[in-house]
Design a protein around this motif. Structure first.
Motif, mmCIF file in Angstrom:
data_model
loop_
_atom_site.group_PDB
_atom_site.id
_atom_site.type_symbol
_atom_site.label_atom_id
_atom_site.label_comp_id
_atom_site.label_asym_id
_atom_site.label_seq_id
_atom_site.Cartn_x
_atom_site.Cartn_y
_atom_site.Cartn_z
ATOM 1 N N LEU A 65 0.825 -1.196 0.000
ATOM 2 C CA LEU A 65 0.000 0.000 0.000
ATOM 3 C C LEU A 65 0.871 1.263 0.000
ATOM 4 C CD1 LEU A 65 -2.984 0.982 0.248
ATOM 5 C CD2 LEU A 65 -2.564 1.180 2.698
ATOM 6 N N THR A 77 0.145 5.376 0.163
ATOM 7 C CA THR A 77 -0.912 6.362 0.370
ATOM 8 C C THR A 77 -0.280 7.689 0.733
ATOM 9 O OG1 THR A 77 -2.271 4.623 1.333
ATOM 10 C CG2 THR A 77 -3.036 6.844 1.628
ATOM 11 N N TYR A 89 -0.975 12.382 0.675
ATOM 12 C CA TYR A 89 -1.844 13.544 0.487
ATOM 13 C C TYR A 89 -1.237 14.424 -0.600
ATOM 14 C CZ TYR A 89 -3.311 11.949 5.083
ATOM 15 O OH TYR A 89 -3.740 11.185 6.123
ATOM 16 N N PRO A 112 3.614 10.787 -0.993
ATOM 17 C CA PRO A 112 3.331 9.573 -0.233
ATOM 18 C C PRO A 112 3.736 9.710 1.234
ATOM 19 C CG PRO A 112 5.148 9.190 -1.750
ATOM 20 C CD PRO A 112 4.649 10.574 -2.020
ATOM 21 N N THR A 146 -2.710 7.631 8.997
ATOM 22 C CA THR A 146 -2.902 7.587 7.551
ATOM 23 C C THR A 146 -3.276 6.174 7.111
ATOM 24 O OG1 THR A 146 -1.221 9.290 7.331
ATOM 25 C CG2 THR A 146 -1.817 8.109 5.338
ATOM 26 N N SER A 151 -6.737 5.018 5.372
ATOM 27 C CA SER A 151 -6.871 4.430 4.040
ATOM 28 C C SER A 151 -7.579 3.079 4.117
ATOM 29 C CB SER A 151 -5.536 4.350 3.299
ATOM 30 O OG SER A 151 -4.562 3.777 4.113
ATOM 31 N N VAL A 191 -8.936 8.204 3.011
ATOM 32 C CA VAL A 191 -7.765 8.680 2.264
ATOM 33 C C VAL A 191 -7.527 7.663 1.153
ATOM 34 C CG1 VAL A 191 -5.324 9.257 2.366
ATOM 35 C CG2 VAL A 191 -6.767 9.709 4.333
ATOM 36 N N PRO A 228 -5.971 5.308 -1.646
ATOM 37 C CA PRO A 228 -4.622 4.792 -1.857
ATOM 38 C C PRO A 228 -4.070 5.232 -3.212
ATOM 39 C CG PRO A 228 -6.232 3.065 -2.199
ATOM 40 C CD PRO A 228 -6.993 4.277 -1.782
ATOM 41 N N MET A 229 -2.736 5.409 -3.285
ATOM 42 C CA MET A 229 -2.104 5.754 -4.559
ATOM 43 C C MET A 229 -1.785 4.484 -5.338
ATOM 44 S SD MET A 229 0.155 8.765 -2.832
ATOM 45 C CE MET A 229 1.248 9.246 -4.137
ATOM 46 N N THR A 264 -10.194 -2.189 -2.301
ATOM 47 C CA THR A 264 -9.340 -1.021 -2.554
ATOM 48 C C THR A 264 -10.136 0.162 -3.112
ATOM 49 O OG1 THR A 264 -7.726 -2.664 -3.183
ATOM 50 C CG2 THR A 264 -7.104 -0.370 -3.492
#
Lengths: 234, 332, 288
Positions: free
Chosen positions: A7, A9, A11, A15, A42, A46, A51, A53-54, A66
């Protein structure tokens, strides 16, 4: 029950978590440790979906969650008790509990579930009509946990439940956590309080600067010299 | 940082503007000249507003007071007391500056948030409308009619048409240059600091009151002077046009469409929208009154949703790409 | 004395509807932080829709509600979802400019369809009067008063004792925590905005009988609403209804006992003072 794979994540494209993987079996009580800013909150946000996930993948009971919204995750039973309790201060205890069970799956069972919660926390029964904002910190923590139970949690994620509580209340809250665990609830416990967590959790992960630094059974983690170092944020 | 200002001042682009200004207006039919003049008025006003609204990030709706003071007070002084309009312009600007200083002080003293500031300035704007319409000295609801413009410069007359064009061109350029100057002066840095984080600015010891007042006074006096020149061009001091909150809403929207807080953004927005609006009004105003405002509204909503920083940055990107393309083909 | 009582009656009756106008804005502000500068233009839209229905089908404004309320509610929902929702959370100050732009669109859209003249929409009760001693009240004002308070009480009960109402209050008190309860925050904000605009459709019909309307009136209603909301405290129900009464009364008394200009300035003066000295509104406790 819960599997988090690689993972990432953050903002605004930056990351905070880098490649975090963790696992939680059904009925397990797992601790997540780390210094301030290690990325604990964080991570749990997520998992709750607030929030996004990237990259990476989150699976819950074999189902890929996800891409799910926070609402959908609550509906399958992933429930968070946030840091600082975040009860609704201008609403009564009863209304807070009703809101806890507002999701589509739990809504129908609210009266039964409410009775269960009030048995667990007799103190809340006395305060049922009182505004949540007027409760003490410990009572608010009971309410926040009660609210999560109203949602019929299958995975309960507690973020810093001991924060700002007197030692007596901390003991009480951890007693409740043990009891819920004994009843078979899966629990992810995020804490700063190292010794307390190592004592109650079966396994622990230690986060350091957004990465899993150490993982293993609690007594192994406890004896690892790196734990205290990571903990001090060195 | 001063260098940036002098570079702008000495830019060869001004020669182009000057050449266009000398050659084009005499060739234009009076209707199109009117549109050009109107565009310049709004370029000047939107740029003046930008010092507070863009750089300091305070959406002031009270600027209709300053424009209205510049227009109505100078007209009233001339008609009721026989005071030369040049002097009237100065008096109005001082009054506007004082009002601006008071508003800035109130904002500072009561620590208004951004939203409260919008609401309070809107209330001031509405109060201004009520006062002008109810006060006979300022023309009341029927307005004031200025004497015919005979081109007597010493009486603040520019002879209409071409003369008014030059007067407005000077004001519009002055307004833009003041924007460039403020942006590149310490004042500009402090204003942006205050806009982005007022508490941080306070913590590092920025004298917030001083810079807020400076920005508001510069902006208010400039708006007032433009108001005086505008009413001289219109000849009729119409409170429903010059003191109404609509004029300031238009200005805010032009500035937003062009790009808030940038030296040329508001001017760009006004240059784009005013001619569009006026031509639409000329063509369809008889059958569809309000169409130009309708279009302004649609444009601003579209711009905010698609390019919240305004159209100027988009335009600059496009321009930069256009200029870099020949280089790329050479290399290929 | 008769004059005094007359103004009292008029102020209270009209003020209750001002309160209703403001409840919608307060609710929307409470859950999404949006101050809608096109609020008054939506009121205008509600009024002109009634006018259109009267012209086309000879419907009484009170009957037109069957059409205008659903229509405006849906419109409100669409406006929030497509225009305002993308702004929430970032570029927040831009909401001011966006709703100002929306105000121009609505006002001039109405102008293009209906023209700029002042018009009236007749209603069966329009010229009916009740005479109580020395005081004469117009029946439409009495209807407005009763319906406004009934609506306010209904909304209050809805917020207290339904899941939807509790979701609205939860989002208002802590949107993050509400999301963790499984409440879809965007959805609640959209529905609340839709509800707010739907309420305006009702308020519009209540204000309409006997009142000449024109497209440019919107900003005035926006400002009145803002004043009432500021007076009452953005999210305080009782405060907002009281604020409505205060503004209704100050208008009524101001125009009788002060000059026209001073009478019209009075509400703005009150507004500025409240904003400066009691920005959280008049009442002490906030019953959110």
């Amino acid at each position: 029950m819960l599997e988090v794979e690689h993972l990432v994540t953050g903002y605004g494209g930056v990351p905070v978590l880098h490649d975090v993987s963790l696992r939680l079996g059904a009925g397990e009580l797992v601790g997540l440790l780390g210094a301030n800013n290690a990325g604990k909150t964080t991570l749990i946000n997520s998992l709750s979906g607030v929030v996004p996930p990237m990259s990476g993948r989150i699976r819950f009971e074999g189902q890929d969650v996800t891409a799910m919204t926070p609402k959908q995750r609550v509906e399958i039973g992933i429930i968070q008790v946030p840091e600082g309790r975040l009860v609704f201060p201008e609403m009564s205890v009863r209304e807070n509990l009703l809101l806890g069970g507002i999701n589509a799956r739990a809504r129908a069972h609210r009266p039964r579930q409410m009775e269960h919660v009030l048995e667990l926390f007799p103190r809340l029964r006395e305060r049922l009509g009182q505004k949540a904002g007027t409760l003490s910190g410990g009572e608010q923590q009971m309410l926040a946990i009660g609210r999560a139970l109203m949602a019929e949690a299958r995975l309960l994620m507690l973020d810093e439940p001991s924060l700002g509580l007197s030692p007596l209340f901390v003991q009480y809250i951890f007693g409740i956590i043990d009891r819920l665990h004994a009843e078979g609830l899966s629990i992810l416990l995020i804490e700063q309080n190292l010794n307390l967590t190592l004592r109650h959790a079966q396994r622990c992960y230690v986060l350091e600067r957004g990465k899993v630094a150490i993982e293993g059974a609690s007594d192994v983690v406890k004896d690892d010299p790196r734990t205290r170092r990571a903990y001090l944020g060195l | 940082m001063r260098q940036e200002f002098y570079k702008t001042l000495l830019s060869p682009l001004w020669l182009v503007v000057l050449a266009l200004a000398v050659v084009v207006p005499p060739l234009l039919p009076s209707y199109y000249l009117h549109i050009v003049i109107l565009s310049l008025v709004y370029v000047a006003l939107a740029s003046a507003w930008n010092i507070v609204g863009g750089m300091a990030g305070q959406i002031s709706l009270a600027h209709s007071l300053f424009i209205g003071t510049g227009a109505m007070l100078s007209s009233a002084l001339l008609l009721k007391l026989g005071i030369n309009m040049w002097l009237g312009l100065v008096i109005s600007a001082l009054v506007s500056g004082a009002m601006g200083a008071i508003i800035a002080w109130i904002d500072f003293r009561f620590q208004l948030g951004h939203l409260s500031f919008v609401l309070i300035t809107l209330a001031f704007a509405e109060m201004g409308t009520v006062i002008v319409e109810g006060w006979e000295f300022l023309g009341g609801a029927s307005g004031l009619l200025l004497p015919r413009d005979t081109g007597n410069f010493w009486a603040f007359q520019f002879g209409g048409g071409i003369g008014a064009f030059w007067a407005m061109l000077v004001l519009a350029i002055a307004s833009i240059l003041i924007n460039v100057a403020v942006l590149n002066a310490p004042l500009g840095y402090y204003l942006r600091t205050i806009r982005d984080n007022e508490n941080a600015a306070r913590a590092i010891g920025v004298n917030i009151l001083r810079y807020k007042i400076a920005a508001m006074v510069i902006s208010a006096m400039l708006s007032s002077v433009i108001g005086t020149a505008y009413v001289r061009y219109l000849t009729f001091a119409d409170p429903y046009l010059l003191v109404s909150p609509i004029i300031i809403i238009e200005i805010v929207l032009f500035a937003t469409v062009g790009g808030l807080g940038r030296a040329y953004g508001p001017a760009f927005g006004a240059l784009l929208l005013v001619p569009l609006g006026e031509i639409l009004r000329g063509k369809l105003g008889g059958t569809l009154p309000g169409l130009h405002y309708f279009i302004y509204g649609v444009v601003v909503i579209a711009v905010i949703l698609m390019s919240p920083r305004g159209l100027l940055p988009l335009f600059e990107n496009w321009w930069a790409r256009l200029r870099s393309r020949p280089v790329a083909t050479k290399q290929g | 004395m008769a004059e005094f009582l007359q103004a009292l009656a008029q102020g209270v009756l009209i003020g209750s509807t001002y309160g209703l106008l403001a409840l919608g804005m307060g609710l929307v502000y409470g859950v999404s932080g949006v101050v809608n500068f096109s609020h008054g233009d939506f009121i205008s839209l509600g009024m002109f829709l009634c006018l259109a229905l009267y012209s086309a089908l000879a419907l009484d404004p009170y009957v037109s509600l069957i059409v205008t309320v659903p229509l405006m509610t849906v419109l409100g929902g669409l406006v929030y979802w497509y225009l305002l929702r993308p702004m929430v959370g970032h570029q927040f100050l831009m909401v001011v400019q966006l709703t100002l732009g929306l105000s121009l669109v609505l006002q001039n859209g109405i102008l293009m369809v209906f023209g700029g003249q002042s018009v009236r929409t007749p209603s069966v009760v329009e010229s009916k009067l009740w005479i109580l001693g020395e005081v004469v009240v117009r029946v439409p004002h009495v209807i407005a008063f009763v319906v406004s308070f009934a609506m306010a009480i209904g909304l209050y009960i809805m917020l207290r004792s339904t899941d939807f109402g509790r979701s609205i209050r939860a989002v208002h008190q802590n949107a993050h925590a509400a999301a963790l309860m499984g409440i879809d925050v965007s959805r609640v904000q959209t529905l609340t905005f839709a509800l707010g605009i739907g309420i305006l459709a009702i308020a519009a019909a209540l204000l309409l009988p006997g009142t000449p309307i024109q497209p440019s009136q919107g900003l005035r209603y926006t400002v009145i609403t803002l004043i009432v909301v500021a007076l009452g405290g953005m999210t305080n129900f009782v405060g907002i209804m009281l604020g409505g009464l205060i503004i209704g009364l100050s208008e009524a008394y101001g125009t009788i006992y002060l000059s026209d200009t001073l009478g019209m300035l009075l509400p703005y003066g009150i507004f500025v003072l409240i904003m400066l000295f009691r920005p959280q509104g008049l009442t002490w406790s906030s019953s959110r």
